[in-house]
Design a protein around this motif. Sequence first.
Motif, PDB file in Angstrom:
ATOM      1  N   PRO A 318       0.584  -1.113   0.081  1.00 14.80           N
ATOM      2  CA  PRO A 318       0.014   0.130  -0.006  1.00 14.80           C
ATOM      3  C   PRO A 318       0.991   1.350   0.086  1.00 14.80           C
ATOM      4  O   PRO A 318       1.936   1.396   0.553  1.00 14.80           O
ATOM      5  CB  PRO A 318      -0.865  -0.189   1.302  1.00 14.80           C
ATOM      6  CG  PRO A 318       0.226  -1.073   2.171  1.00 14.80           C
ATOM      7  CD  PRO A 318       1.088  -1.835   1.459  1.00 14.80           C
ATOM      8  N   LEU A 319       0.314   2.330  -0.631  1.00 10.70           N
ATOM      9  CA  LEU A 319       0.908   3.594  -0.537  1.00 10.70           C
ATOM     10  C   LEU A 319      -0.184   4.544  -0.610  1.00 10.70           C
ATOM     11  O   LEU A 319      -0.695   4.824  -1.494  1.00 10.70           O
ATOM     12  CB  LEU A 319       1.906   3.911  -1.855  1.00 10.70           C
ATOM     13  CG  LEU A 319       2.515   5.170  -1.987  1.00 10.70           C
ATOM     14  CD1 LEU A 319       3.377   5.395  -0.809  1.00 10.70           C
ATOM     15  CD2 LEU A 319       3.150   5.397  -3.134  1.00 10.70           C
ATOM     16  N   ARG A 320      -0.292   5.311   0.650  1.00 13.99           N
ATOM     17  CA  ARG A 320      -1.252   6.308   0.858  1.00 13.99           C
ATOM     18  C   ARG A 320      -2.843   5.862   0.523  1.00 13.99           C
ATOM     19  O   ARG A 320      -3.618   6.281  -0.116  1.00 13.99           O
ATOM     20  CB  ARG A 320      -1.101   7.597  -0.132  1.00 13.99           C
ATOM     21  CG  ARG A 320       0.204   8.295   0.274  1.00 13.99           C
ATOM     22  CD  ARG A 320       0.471   9.478  -0.855  1.00 13.99           C
ATOM     23  NE  ARG A 320       1.701  10.067  -0.523  1.00 13.99           N
ATOM     24  CZ  ARG A 320       2.559  10.920  -1.579  1.00 13.99           C
ATOM     25  NH1 ARG A 320       1.598  11.244  -2.434  1.00 13.99           N
ATOM     26  NH2 ARG A 320       3.450  11.354  -1.206  1.00 13.99           N
ATOM     27  N   GLY A 321      -2.911   4.554   0.974  1.00 13.85           N
ATOM     28  CA  GLY A 321      -4.259   3.891   0.893  1.00 13.85           C
ATOM     29  C   GLY A 321      -4.692   3.534  -0.484  1.00 13.85           C
ATOM     30  O   GLY A 321      -5.557   2.854  -0.514  1.00 13.85           O
ATOM     31  N   ARG A 322      -3.635   3.277  -1.124  1.00 12.04           N
ATOM     32  CA  ARG A 322      -4.109   2.590  -2.455  1.00 12.04           C
ATOM     33  C   ARG A 322      -2.822   1.815  -2.978  1.00 12.04           C
ATOM     34  O   ARG A 322      -1.809   1.842  -2.383  1.00 12.04           O
ATOM     35  CB  ARG A 322      -4.266   3.554  -3.513  1.00 12.04           C
ATOM     36  CG  ARG A 322      -5.583   4.598  -3.281  1.00 12.04           C
ATOM     37  CD  ARG A 322      -5.343   5.729  -4.668  1.00 12.04           C
ATOM     38  NE  ARG A 322      -5.521   5.046  -5.967  1.00 12.04           N
ATOM     39  CZ  ARG A 322      -5.220   5.744  -6.955  1.00 12.04           C
ATOM     40  NH1 ARG A 322      -5.014   7.167  -6.904  1.00 12.04           N
ATOM     41  NH2 ARG A 322      -5.380   5.244  -8.107  1.00 12.04           N
ATOM     42  N   LEU A 324       0.333   0.225  -4.460  1.00 16.73           N
ATOM     43  CA  LEU A 324       1.674   0.828  -5.273  1.00 16.73           C
ATOM     44  C   LEU A 324       1.588   0.832  -6.544  1.00 16.73           C
ATOM     45  O   LEU A 324       1.949   1.564  -7.421  1.00 16.73           O
ATOM     46  CB  LEU A 324       2.898   0.186  -4.910  1.00 16.73           C
ATOM     47  CG  LEU A 324       4.131   0.783  -5.396  1.00 16.73           C
ATOM     48  CD1 LEU A 324       4.120   2.271  -4.719  1.00 16.73           C
ATOM     49  CD2 LEU A 324       5.369  -0.134  -4.596  1.00 16.73           C
ATOM     50  N   GLN A 327      -0.407   3.680  -7.589  1.00 14.41           N
ATOM     51  CA  GLN A 327       0.074   4.886  -7.488  1.00 14.41           C
ATOM     52  C   GLN A 327       1.092   5.547  -8.478  1.00 14.41           C
ATOM     53  O   GLN A 327       1.366   6.493  -9.067  1.00 14.41           O
ATOM     54  CB  GLN A 327       0.637   5.023  -6.085  1.00 14.41           C
ATOM     55  CG  GLN A 327      -0.462   5.023  -5.010  1.00 14.41           C
ATOM     56  CD  GLN A 327      -1.273   6.181  -4.568  1.00 14.41           C
ATOM     57  OE1 GLN A 327      -1.139   7.069  -5.609  1.00 14.41           O
ATOM     58  NE2 GLN A 327      -1.413   6.401  -3.489  1.00 14.41           N
ATOM     59  N   HIS A 331       0.564   8.606 -10.903  1.00 15.22           N
ATOM     60  CA  HIS A 331       1.439   9.523 -10.796  1.00 15.22           C
ATOM     61  C   HIS A 331       2.746   9.669 -11.819  1.00 15.22           C
ATOM     62  O   HIS A 331       3.275  10.533 -12.038  1.00 15.22           O
ATOM     63  CB  HIS A 331       2.133   9.770  -9.208  1.00 15.22           C
ATOM     64  CG  HIS A 331       0.928   9.904  -8.194  1.00 15.22           C
ATOM     65  ND1 HIS A 331       0.219  11.327  -8.172  1.00 15.22           N
ATOM     66  CD2 HIS A 331       0.369   9.065  -7.360  1.00 15.22           C
ATOM     67  CE1 HIS A 331      -1.015  11.221  -7.457  1.00 15.22           C
ATOM     68  NE2 HIS A 331      -0.829   9.880  -6.923  1.00 15.22           N
TER      69      HIS A 331
END
Length: 370
Positions: A318-322, A324, A327, A331
Amino acid sequence: MAEAQRARALDVLRGATLALMIVVNMSISEALSYGPLLHAPWHGLTLTDVVFPTFLFVVGAALSFTLPRYERLGEAALLMKLCRRSALIFLCGYLLSWFPFVRVGPDGGLALLPLAGTRILGVLQRIALAYAIAALLLHYGRARAALIYSGAVLLLCWWVLAQWGDLSLAGNAARKLDLWLLGAAHLYQGEGLAFDPEGLLGTLPAVVHVLAGHAAAGLVQRRGPGYESIAKLLMAGLLAIALALAWHGVLPINKKLWTGSYVLCTVGIDLCLLGLLVWAVDLRGWRRGCAFFEVFGRNTLFIYLLAEVAMSLLWLLPLRGRPLFEQLYAHGFQSWAGDKPGSLLFALCFMLVCWAVAAWMDRRQLYIKL
């Protein structure tokens, strides 16, 4: 065909297949992927639907070189090598479906993922079974047994599909067989219901791809990489495609059911591809771009496993709730390239990272054979 020539033509085909396999497996969703990089929803054929049978085809082509070496070791050693390699590939596929083996429990601790819900079959498992069946057929029955098996199994599976179900996702005979033998919990769940596109019934005609690859490579070995071999490969390929299209009217081309028309169509495509590669690489000495795919072709199964594990981790971490994966796509690619172009670029970049690992291994002559 000299060993160097054989390795170059086969490694280019095998490496190109692996590169495309990694790209199509990186699909973030159907809505964000181009049509050719998705499987046909049911009946039909896309570029992606050709990848797996081509992988089996090159397994058979390589077998035409390794099987004689195994046979010179004696009966016991040959059977041991075949069983060990098949079991190892099958085990790797099974462990891949079980990965990451643990989950976070209600109390925040780690708990072992239950084997009761683990998918038994899959891509590597089908490769293992098809390889073992084809090798045993060729060892004990040679070309005659391979030809008889190919014709009989395509007709038999057609009869089973017609007699024991329909050709729908929910009612096909292949699904009924897997549900009866394996149970719903051990099947692939990604189709909206328990159905395994790499199930038991479809594995039987998948052996034909291995046998076809063995026969095609054997032809080039006997005749050499000349125009006679190339012409025979192309004519056989075009004939197989024509028969597949004629058969399609009564037995649709369907990758998920691995129908006989699908087998003939993809075998025909592979025969044509091999013929063109033999002409370009072995006969005409074409080298531009070959080295890229050769690198992939020398550690194929290991790099495939590495890519699958890395993809799983990208979805799990996970990364900030989503995840990876999402993300990085959002991004790193979608934000400036757009939805579908970003998805394709993300997949290509991931494939190039895998290639960099393969190139590093190749430079150090690290070759991991499963």
